[in-house]
Design a protein around this motif. Structure first.
Motif, PDB file in Angstrom:
ATOM      1  N   ALA A   1       0.829  -1.203   0.000  1.00  0.00           N
ATOM      2  CA  ALA A   1       0.000   0.000   0.000  1.00  0.00           C
ATOM      3  C   ALA A   1       0.868   1.259   0.000  1.00  0.00           C
ATOM      4  CB  ALA A   1      -0.942  -0.011   1.204  1.00  0.00           C
ATOM      5  N   LEU A   2       1.948   1.252   0.771  1.00  0.00           N
ATOM      6  CA  LEU A   2       2.841   2.410   0.813  1.00  0.00           C
ATOM      7  C   LEU A   2       3.584   2.608  -0.503  1.00  0.00           C
ATOM      8  CD1 LEU A   2       4.168   2.040   4.440  1.00  0.00           C
ATOM      9  CD2 LEU A   2       2.930   4.018   3.542  1.00  0.00           C
ATOM     10  N   LEU A   3       4.012   1.521  -1.130  1.00  0.00           N
ATOM     11  CA  LEU A   3       4.687   1.650  -2.432  1.00  0.00           C
ATOM     12  C   LEU A   3       3.759   2.267  -3.466  1.00  0.00           C
ATOM     13  CD1 LEU A   3       6.700  -1.682  -2.547  1.00  0.00           C
ATOM     14  CD2 LEU A   3       7.655   0.637  -2.528  1.00  0.00           C
ATOM     15  N   SER A   4       2.522   1.831  -3.484  1.00  0.00           N
ATOM     16  CA  SER A   4       1.533   2.400  -4.402  1.00  0.00           C
ATOM     17  C   SER A   4       1.318   3.881  -4.111  1.00  0.00           C
ATOM     18  CB  SER A   4       0.221   1.631  -4.275  1.00  0.00           C
ATOM     19  OG  SER A   4      -0.777   2.223  -5.063  1.00  0.00           O
ATOM     20  N   LEU A   5       1.221   4.218  -2.845  1.00  0.00           N
ATOM     21  CA  LEU A   5       1.044   5.607  -2.444  1.00  0.00           C
ATOM     22  C   LEU A   5       2.258   6.452  -2.824  1.00  0.00           C
ATOM     23  CD1 LEU A   5      -0.963   7.461  -1.036  1.00  0.00           C
ATOM     24  CD2 LEU A   5       0.045   6.778   1.138  1.00  0.00           C
ATOM     25  N   SER A   6       3.437   5.880  -2.724  1.00  0.00           N
ATOM     26  CA  SER A   6       4.658   6.582  -3.095  1.00  0.00           C
ATOM     27  C   SER A   6       4.669   6.911  -4.587  1.00  0.00           C
ATOM     28  CB  SER A   6       5.875   5.737  -2.734  1.00  0.00           C
ATOM     29  OG  SER A   6       7.057   6.386  -3.112  1.00  0.00           O
ATOM     30  N   VAL A   7       4.324   5.937  -5.405  1.00  0.00           N
ATOM     31  CA  VAL A   7       4.294   6.149  -6.858  1.00  0.00           C
ATOM     32  C   VAL A   7       3.272   7.225  -7.216  1.00  0.00           C
ATOM     33  CG1 VAL A   7       3.720   5.077  -9.076  1.00  0.00           C
ATOM     34  CG2 VAL A   7       5.156   3.858  -7.434  1.00  0.00           C
ATOM     35  N   GLY A   8       2.086   7.120  -6.647  1.00  0.00           N
ATOM     36  CA  GLY A   8       1.046   8.117  -6.917  1.00  0.00           C
ATOM     37  C   GLY A   8       1.472   9.507  -6.491  1.00  0.00           C
ATOM     38  N   SER A   9       2.088   9.607  -5.312  1.00  0.00           N
ATOM     39  CA  SER A   9       2.550  10.907  -4.814  1.00  0.00           C
ATOM     40  C   SER A   9       3.576  11.519  -5.761  1.00  0.00           C
ATOM     41  CB  SER A   9       3.177  10.751  -3.428  1.00  0.00           C
ATOM     42  OG  SER A   9       2.244  10.294  -2.496  1.00  0.00           O
ATOM     43  N   ARG A  10       4.475  10.676  -6.248  1.00  0.00           N
ATOM     44  CA  ARG A  10       5.496  11.163  -7.184  1.00  0.00           C
ATOM     45  C   ARG A  10       4.853  11.638  -8.489  1.00  0.00           C
ATOM     46  NH1 ARG A  10      10.611   7.729  -7.806  1.00  0.00           N
ATOM     47  NH2 ARG A  10      10.990   8.847  -5.898  1.00  0.00           N
ATOM     48  N   MET A  11       3.897  10.874  -8.988  1.00  0.00           N
ATOM     49  CA  MET A  11       3.283  11.213 -10.282  1.00  0.00           C
ATOM     50  C   MET A  11       2.496  12.516 -10.242  1.00  0.00           C
ATOM     51  SD  MET A  11       2.171   7.584 -11.937  1.00  0.00           S
ATOM     52  CE  MET A  11       1.579   8.375 -13.428  1.00  0.00           C
ATOM     53  N   VAL A  12       1.868  12.837  -9.106  1.00  0.00           N
ATOM     54  CA  VAL A  12       1.085  14.073  -9.028  1.00  0.00           C
ATOM     55  C   VAL A  12       1.909  15.238  -8.491  1.00  0.00           C
ATOM     56  CG1 VAL A  12      -1.116  12.869  -8.805  1.00  0.00           C
ATOM     57  CG2 VAL A  12       0.082  13.623  -6.738  1.00  0.00           C
ATOM     58  N   GLY A  13       3.170  14.985  -8.135  1.00  0.00           N
ATOM     59  CA  GLY A  13       4.025  16.062  -7.657  1.00  0.00           C
ATOM     60  C   GLY A  13       3.740  16.458  -6.223  1.00  0.00           C
ATOM     61  N   ALA A  14       3.659  15.470  -5.329  1.00  0.00           N
ATOM     62  CA  ALA A  14       3.412  15.719  -3.901  1.00  0.00           C
ATOM     63  C   ALA A  14       4.651  15.293  -3.105  1.00  0.00           C
ATOM     64  CB  ALA A  14       2.173  14.960  -3.445  1.00  0.00           C
ATOM     65  N   PRO A  15       5.729  16.089  -3.151  1.00  0.00           N
ATOM     66  CA  PRO A  15       6.990  15.651  -2.547  1.00  0.00           C
ATOM     67  C   PRO A  15       6.967  15.491  -1.028  1.00  0.00           C
ATOM     68  CG  PRO A  15       7.192  17.896  -3.349  1.00  0.00           C
ATOM     69  CD  PRO A  15       5.869  17.380  -3.822  1.00  0.00           C
ATOM     70  N   ARG A  16       6.226  16.320  -0.312  1.00  0.00           N
ATOM     71  CA  ARG A  16       6.166  16.150   1.156  1.00  0.00           C
ATOM     72  C   ARG A  16       5.484  14.836   1.503  1.00  0.00           C
ATOM     73  NH1 ARG A  16       7.345  20.436   4.573  1.00  0.00           N
ATOM     74  NH2 ARG A  16       6.066  19.467   6.195  1.00  0.00           N
ATOM     75  N   LEU A  17       4.395  14.547   0.825  1.00  0.00           N
ATOM     76  CA  LEU A  17       3.689  13.296   1.066  1.00  0.00           C
ATOM     77  C   LEU A  17       4.577  12.115   0.682  1.00  0.00           C
ATOM     78  CD1 LEU A  17       1.123  11.831   1.928  1.00  0.00           C
ATOM     79  CD2 LEU A  17       0.250  12.172  -0.405  1.00  0.00           C
ATOM     80  N   GLU A  18       5.228  12.208  -0.445  1.00  0.00           N
ATOM     81  CA  GLU A  18       6.123  11.137  -0.885  1.00  0.00           C
ATOM     82  C   GLU A  18       7.252  10.912   0.122  1.00  0.00           C
ATOM     83  OE1 GLU A  18       9.020   9.980  -4.656  1.00  0.00           O
ATOM     84  OE2 GLU A  18       8.065  11.943  -4.615  1.00  0.00           O
ATOM     85  N   TYR A  19       7.778  11.985   0.673  1.00  0.00           N
ATOM     86  CA  TYR A  19       8.856  11.879   1.659  1.00  0.00           C
ATOM     87  C   TYR A  19       8.389  11.113   2.903  1.00  0.00           C
ATOM     88  CZ  TYR A  19      12.602  13.181   4.832  1.00  0.00           C
ATOM     89  OH  TYR A  19      13.638  13.130   5.722  1.00  0.00           O
ATOM     90  N   VAL A  20       7.214  11.464   3.416  1.00  0.00           N
ATOM     91  CA  VAL A  20       6.702  10.801   4.622  1.00  0.00           C
ATOM     92  C   VAL A  20       6.369   9.341   4.322  1.00  0.00           C
ATOM     93  CG1 VAL A  20       4.880  10.797   6.366  1.00  0.00           C
ATOM     94  CG2 VAL A  20       5.904  12.952   5.649  1.00  0.00           C
ATOM     95  N   VAL A  21       5.844   9.060   3.149  1.00  0.00           N
ATOM     96  CA  VAL A  21       5.588   7.672   2.756  1.00  0.00           C
ATOM     97  C   VAL A  21       6.903   6.887   2.784  1.00  0.00           C
ATOM     98  CG1 VAL A  21       4.908   6.171   0.839  1.00  0.00           C
ATOM     99  CG2 VAL A  21       3.507   8.155   1.404  1.00  0.00           C
ATOM    100  N   GLY A  22       7.963   7.489   2.277  1.00  0.00           N
ATOM    101  CA  GLY A  22       9.273   6.845   2.305  1.00  0.00           C
ATOM    102  C   GLY A  22       9.752   6.573   3.716  1.00  0.00           C
ATOM    103  N   ARG A  23       9.490   7.495   4.617  1.00  0.00           N
ATOM    104  CA  ARG A  23       9.849   7.286   6.029  1.00  0.00           C
ATOM    105  C   ARG A  23       9.074   6.103   6.616  1.00  0.00           C
ATOM    106  NH1 ARG A  23      13.274  10.579   9.302  1.00  0.00           N
ATOM    107  NH2 ARG A  23      12.124   9.346  10.797  1.00  0.00           N
ATOM    108  N   CYS A  24       7.786   6.021   6.291  1.00  0.00           N
ATOM    109  CA  CYS A  24       6.968   4.901   6.776  1.00  0.00           C
ATOM    110  C   CYS A  24       7.507   3.579   6.231  1.00  0.00           C
ATOM    111  CB  CYS A  24       5.512   5.085   6.372  1.00  0.00           C
ATOM    112  SG  CYS A  24       4.625   6.330   7.314  1.00  0.00           S
TER     113      CYS A  24
END
Length: 139
Positions: free
Chosen positions: A69-92
């Motif tokens: 679920a986190l990997l999917s969220l990371s890809v989606g965050s990257r594709m829409v340009g949400a770097p803060r969200l992507e960063y926190v997903v990476g931390r999780c």
């Protein structure tokens, strides 16, 4: 070994909520610019459900499902340009993979809410551009 920092304490301050140029790049790769906006809006519409799924999987101890679920969220965050969200997903992801308790969940929820607020404000500006004189695209 030092204690890990609280997740919100270590999000780089220079990371914006949204990078409009990423969405513009996506728009250039799709048949129409509205397809990129539709992708962003679908990502935003499904984000609360996806955050809930991650939360349930982490709290239930289902590491593999949480990672997926986190990997999917990371890809989606990257594709829409949400770097803060992507960063926190990476931390999780790092927390889960290292076997640490996922202390990043509150930060993940806050960043998702922050992104959703940004999208709502941007949508309002896109729908009523003459009332504001300019679009609020980046934070």
């Amino acid at each position: 070994m030092p204690e890990p920092m609280a997740p919100m304490d270590c999000i780089p301050e220079d990371l914006p909520v949204h990078r409009v140029e990423v969405l513009e790049q996506l728009a250039a790769e799709l048949p129409t610019a509205s397809d990129a906006l539709r992708y962003r809006d679908n990502f935003a519409r499904l984000l609360p459900q996806r955050i809930e799924e991650v939360t349930v999987e982490i709290r239930s101890g289902n590491r593999q499902a949480a990672e997926t679920a986190l990997l999917s969220l990371s890809v989606g965050s990257r594709m829409v340009g949400a770097p803060r969200l992507e960063y926190v997903v990476g931390r999780c992801l790092a927390d889960i993979r290292s076997g640490r308790k996922a202390e990043c969940l509150p930060a993940l929820i806050r960043e998702a809410e922050r992104f959703l607020t940004h999208v709502a404000e941007t949508f309002s500006a896109e729908a009523h551009p003459r009332g504001t004189g300019r679009h609020r695209q980046d934070s």
